[in-house]
Scaffold this motif. Structure first.
Motif, PDB file in Angstrom:
ATOM      1  N   GLY A   1       0.794  -1.222   0.000  1.00 55.42           N
ATOM      2  CA  GLY A   1       0.000   0.000   0.000  1.00 55.42           C
ATOM      3  C   GLY A   1       0.825   1.268   0.000  1.00 55.42           C
ATOM      4  N   ASP A   2       2.153   1.131  -0.029  1.00 55.00           N
ATOM      5  CA  ASP A   2       3.041   2.287   0.042  1.00 55.00           C
ATOM      6  C   ASP A   2       4.200   2.141  -0.952  1.00 55.00           C
ATOM      7  OD1 ASP A   2       3.875   4.758   0.995  1.00 55.00           O
ATOM      8  OD2 ASP A   2       5.078   3.871   2.615  1.00 55.00           O
ATOM      9  N   LEU A   3       3.854   1.787  -2.191  1.00 60.02           N
ATOM     10  CA  LEU A   3       4.876   1.660  -3.227  1.00 60.02           C
ATOM     11  C   LEU A   3       5.383   3.035  -3.633  1.00 60.02           C
ATOM     12  CD1 LEU A   3       3.164  -0.993  -5.534  1.00 60.02           C
ATOM     13  CD2 LEU A   3       4.932  -1.390  -3.802  1.00 60.02           C
ATOM     14  N   PRO A   4       6.628   3.131  -4.101  1.00 63.18           N
ATOM     15  CA  PRO A   4       7.114   4.418  -4.612  1.00 63.18           C
ATOM     16  C   PRO A   4       6.203   4.921  -5.733  1.00 63.18           C
ATOM     17  CG  PRO A   4       8.915   2.847  -4.441  1.00 63.18           C
ATOM     18  CD  PRO A   4       7.648   2.082  -4.192  1.00 63.18           C
ATOM     19  N   PRO A   5       5.971   6.235  -5.803  1.00 67.11           N
ATOM     20  CA  PRO A   5       5.065   6.776  -6.835  1.00 67.11           C
ATOM     21  C   PRO A   5       5.463   6.402  -8.264  1.00 67.11           C
ATOM     22  CG  PRO A   5       5.682   8.492  -5.268  1.00 67.11           C
ATOM     23  CD  PRO A   5       6.502   7.279  -4.934  1.00 67.11           C
ATOM     24  N   ASP A   6       6.759   6.257  -8.526  1.00 65.71           N
ATOM     25  CA  ASP A   6       7.198   5.951  -9.883  1.00 65.71           C
ATOM     26  C   ASP A   6       7.445   4.454 -10.100  1.00 65.71           C
ATOM     27  OD1 ASP A   6       9.397   6.179  -8.179  1.00 65.71           O
ATOM     28  OD2 ASP A   6      10.738   6.910  -9.757  1.00 65.71           O
ATOM     29  N   THR A   7       6.726   3.614  -9.351  1.00 64.31           N
ATOM     30  CA  THR A   7       6.755   2.181  -9.622  1.00 64.31           C
ATOM     31  C   THR A   7       6.161   1.974 -11.014  1.00 64.31           C
ATOM     32  OG1 THR A   7       6.515   1.651  -7.278  1.00 64.31           O
ATOM     33  CG2 THR A   7       5.927  -0.076  -8.844  1.00 64.31           C
ATOM     34  N   THR A   8       6.815   1.171 -11.837  1.00 73.34           N
ATOM     35  CA  THR A   8       6.396   1.039 -13.234  1.00 73.34           C
ATOM     36  C   THR A   8       5.005   0.423 -13.357  1.00 73.34           C
ATOM     37  OG1 THR A   8       7.350  -1.157 -13.521  1.00 73.34           O
ATOM     38  CG2 THR A   8       8.803   0.742 -13.964  1.00 73.34           C
ATOM     39  N   PRO A   9       4.302   0.772 -14.430  1.00 75.27           N
ATOM     40  CA  PRO A   9       2.978   0.174 -14.658  1.00 75.27           C
ATOM     41  C   PRO A   9       3.018  -1.352 -14.728  1.00 75.27           C
ATOM     42  CG  PRO A   9       3.263   2.086 -16.065  1.00 75.27           C
ATOM     43  CD  PRO A   9       4.596   1.829 -15.414  1.00 75.27           C
ATOM     44  N   ALA A  10       4.041  -1.921 -15.356  1.00 73.52           N
ATOM     45  CA  ALA A  10       4.133  -3.380 -15.442  1.00 73.52           C
ATOM     46  C   ALA A  10       4.283  -3.994 -14.054  1.00 73.52           C
ATOM     47  CB  ALA A  10       5.296  -3.795 -16.336  1.00 73.52           C
ATOM     48  N   THR A  11       5.053  -3.377 -13.203  1.00 77.65           N
ATOM     49  CA  THR A  11       5.230  -3.871 -11.834  1.00 77.65           C
ATOM     50  C   THR A  11       3.909  -3.815 -11.086  1.00 77.65           C
ATOM     51  OG1 THR A  11       7.544  -3.173 -11.838  1.00 77.65           O
ATOM     52  CG2 THR A  11       6.519  -3.548  -9.686  1.00 77.65           C
ATOM     53  N   ARG A  12       3.203  -2.720 -11.230  1.00 76.50           N
ATOM     54  CA  ARG A  12       1.891  -2.593 -10.567  1.00 76.50           C
ATOM     55  C   ARG A  12       0.882  -3.621 -11.109  1.00 76.50           C
ATOM     56  NH1 ARG A  12       1.370   1.912  -7.330  1.00 76.50           N
ATOM     57  NH2 ARG A  12       3.039   3.451  -7.559  1.00 76.50           N
ATOM     58  N   ARG A  13       0.919  -3.865 -12.419  1.00 78.95           N
ATOM     59  CA  ARG A  13       0.006  -4.872 -13.006  1.00 78.95           C
ATOM     60  C   ARG A  13       0.299  -6.263 -12.466  1.00 78.95           C
ATOM     61  NH1 ARG A  13       1.030  -1.987 -17.727  1.00 78.95           N
ATOM     62  NH2 ARG A  13       2.456  -3.603 -18.475  1.00 78.95           N
ATOM     63  N   ARG A  14       1.585  -6.614 -12.399  1.00 77.96           N
ATOM     64  CA  ARG A  14       1.944  -7.938 -11.891  1.00 77.96           C
ATOM     65  C   ARG A  14       1.501  -8.098 -10.438  1.00 77.96           C
ATOM     66  NH1 ARG A  14       3.238  -7.503 -16.690  1.00 77.96           N
ATOM     67  NH2 ARG A  14       1.010  -7.875 -16.631  1.00 77.96           N
ATOM     68  N   LEU A  15       1.657  -7.059  -9.628  1.00 77.35           N
ATOM     69  CA  LEU A  15       1.227  -7.138  -8.224  1.00 77.35           C
ATOM     70  C   LEU A  15      -0.291  -7.287  -8.135  1.00 77.35           C
ATOM     71  CD1 LEU A  15       3.624  -4.517  -6.621  1.00 77.35           C
ATOM     72  CD2 LEU A  15       3.614  -7.001  -6.213  1.00 77.35           C
ATOM     73  N   ALA A  16      -1.025  -6.582  -8.984  1.00 74.03           N
ATOM     74  CA  ALA A  16      -2.491  -6.707  -8.982  1.00 74.03           C
ATOM     75  C   ALA A  16      -2.904  -8.104  -9.439  1.00 74.03           C
ATOM     76  CB  ALA A  16      -3.113  -5.637  -9.882  1.00 74.03           C
ATOM     77  N   GLU A  17      -2.197  -8.661 -10.417  1.00 72.91           N
ATOM     78  CA  GLU A  17      -2.491 -10.022 -10.869  1.00 72.91           C
ATOM     79  C   GLU A  17      -2.224 -11.023  -9.749  1.00 72.91           C
ATOM     80  OE1 GLU A  17      -1.316  -9.078 -15.526  1.00 72.91           O
ATOM     81  OE2 GLU A  17      -0.013 -10.372 -14.335  1.00 72.91           O
ATOM     82  N   LEU A  18      -1.119 -10.854  -9.037  1.00 67.80           N
ATOM     83  CA  LEU A  18      -0.804 -11.753  -7.931  1.00 67.80           C
ATOM     84  C   LEU A  18      -1.840 -11.652  -6.812  1.00 67.80           C
ATOM     85  CD1 LEU A  18       3.076 -11.329  -7.650  1.00 67.80           C
ATOM     86  CD2 LEU A  18       1.826 -13.315  -8.524  1.00 67.80           C
ATOM     87  N   ALA A  19      -2.367 -10.446  -6.595  1.00 72.09           N
ATOM     88  CA  ALA A  19      -3.374 -10.229  -5.553  1.00 72.09           C
ATOM     89  C   ALA A  19      -4.754 -10.706  -5.984  1.00 72.09           C
ATOM     90  CB  ALA A  19      -3.426  -8.751  -5.175  1.00 72.09           C
ATOM     91  N   GLY A  20      -4.927 -11.005  -7.290  1.00 72.89           N
ATOM     92  CA  GLY A  20      -6.210 -11.464  -7.788  1.00 72.89           C
ATOM     93  C   GLY A  20      -7.184 -10.342  -8.084  1.00 72.89           C
ATOM     94  N   THR A  21      -6.699  -9.100  -8.136  1.00 72.18           N
ATOM     95  CA  THR A  21      -7.568  -7.969  -8.421  1.00 72.18           C
ATOM     96  C   THR A  21      -7.548  -7.560  -9.893  1.00 72.18           C
ATOM     97  OG1 THR A  21      -5.846  -6.380  -7.834  1.00 72.18           O
ATOM     98  CG2 THR A  21      -7.362  -7.068  -6.064  1.00 72.18           C
ATOM     99  N   MET A  22      -6.723  -8.249 -10.684  1.00 74.15           N
ATOM    100  CA  MET A  22      -6.643  -7.988 -12.117  1.00 74.15           C
ATOM    101  C   MET A  22      -6.460  -9.323 -12.825  1.00 74.15           C
ATOM    102  SD  MET A  22      -3.885  -5.589 -14.131  1.00 74.15           S
ATOM    103  CE  MET A  22      -4.776  -4.047 -14.108  1.00 74.15           C
ATOM    104  N   LYS A  23      -7.129  -9.455 -13.966  1.00 82.52           N
ATOM    105  CA  LYS A  23      -6.998 -10.669 -14.764  1.00 82.52           C
ATOM    106  C   LYS A  23      -5.587 -10.762 -15.322  1.00 82.52           C
ATOM    107  CE  LYS A  23      -8.929 -13.006 -18.736  1.00 82.52           C
ATOM    108  NZ  LYS A  23      -9.822 -12.933 -19.886  1.00 82.52           N
ATOM    109  N   PRO A  24      -4.949 -11.938 -15.234  1.00 83.19           N
ATOM    110  CA  PRO A  24      -3.587 -12.091 -15.769  1.00 83.19           C
ATOM    111  C   PRO A  24      -3.523 -11.801 -17.272  1.00 83.19           C
ATOM    112  CG  PRO A  24      -4.148 -13.926 -14.348  1.00 83.19           C
ATOM    113  CD  PRO A  24      -5.421 -13.142 -14.572  1.00 83.19           C
ATOM    114  N   ASP A  25      -2.425 -11.216 -17.683  1.00 82.03           N
ATOM    115  CA  ASP A  25      -2.185 -10.879 -19.078  1.00 82.03           C
ATOM    116  C   ASP A  25      -1.059 -11.753 -19.602  1.00 82.03           C
ATOM    117  OD1 ASP A  25      -2.187  -9.583 -21.530  1.00 82.03           O
ATOM    118  OD2 ASP A  25      -1.847  -7.600 -20.712  1.00 82.03           O
TER     119      ASP A  25
END
Length: 162
Positions: A135-159
């Protein structure tokens, strides 16, 4: 950390990184890399900021010739974060990464059992590194990194694309 250092290093390391990608594309045909979402016992994720790329990323890099993806992962975690696996990594997905080249693939792992043997000190490749609460990632964490974390959390469909 010196906030100006990554931009200065990026100015002269970026062309070298691009040249390396061209070399690998010609010499290997297909490029293969590894990245991992590494979590400490508190559930924090380990991220790195490269000296030649903007943003915060998962640790990882290219798989060398005669090296398995697992061996590349172990090497990259050691080089980029002084991290050691204390349990087996979980293979999550093999992603196609057309943003790097038309031949690049990323083998993505989840590592819930890692330990940092000593803090990572900034060097020529890694400008900064550390564990961050989800919940406290650096603001400039890359979009791909954020997508992978959301996929791992189950809040986004895997790509299939990185």
């Amino acid at each position: 950390m010196d906030q100006d250092r990554p931009q200065e290093a990026r100015n002269w390391l970026w062309p070298l990184a691009r040249l390396a990608h061209v070399y690998f594309a010609v010499s290997r045909g297909m490029t293969l890399g590894v990245r991992a979402a590494c979590f400490d016992p508190d559930g924090r994720v380990f991220l790195v900021r490269h000296s030649y790329l903007p943003g915060w990323h998962f640790p990882g890099g290219g798989v060398d010739r005669r090296e398995t993806a697992f061996e590349g992962l172990v090497r990259e975690l050691k080089e980029e974060g002084n991290l050691e696996l204390t349990g087996p990594p979980l293979l999550v997905q093999v992603f196609y990464n057309p943003g790097t080249s038309k031949r690049d693939h990323v083998v993505f792992f989840r590592c819930d059992d890692v330990r940092q043997v000593r803090p990572k000190v900034a060097d020529l490749e890694i400008a900064a590194a550390g564990f961050f609460a989800l919940g406290d990632l650096p603001p400039d964490t890359t979009p791909a990194t954020r997508r992978r974390l959301a996929e791992l959390a189950g809040t986004m469909k895997p790509d299939v694309l990185w």
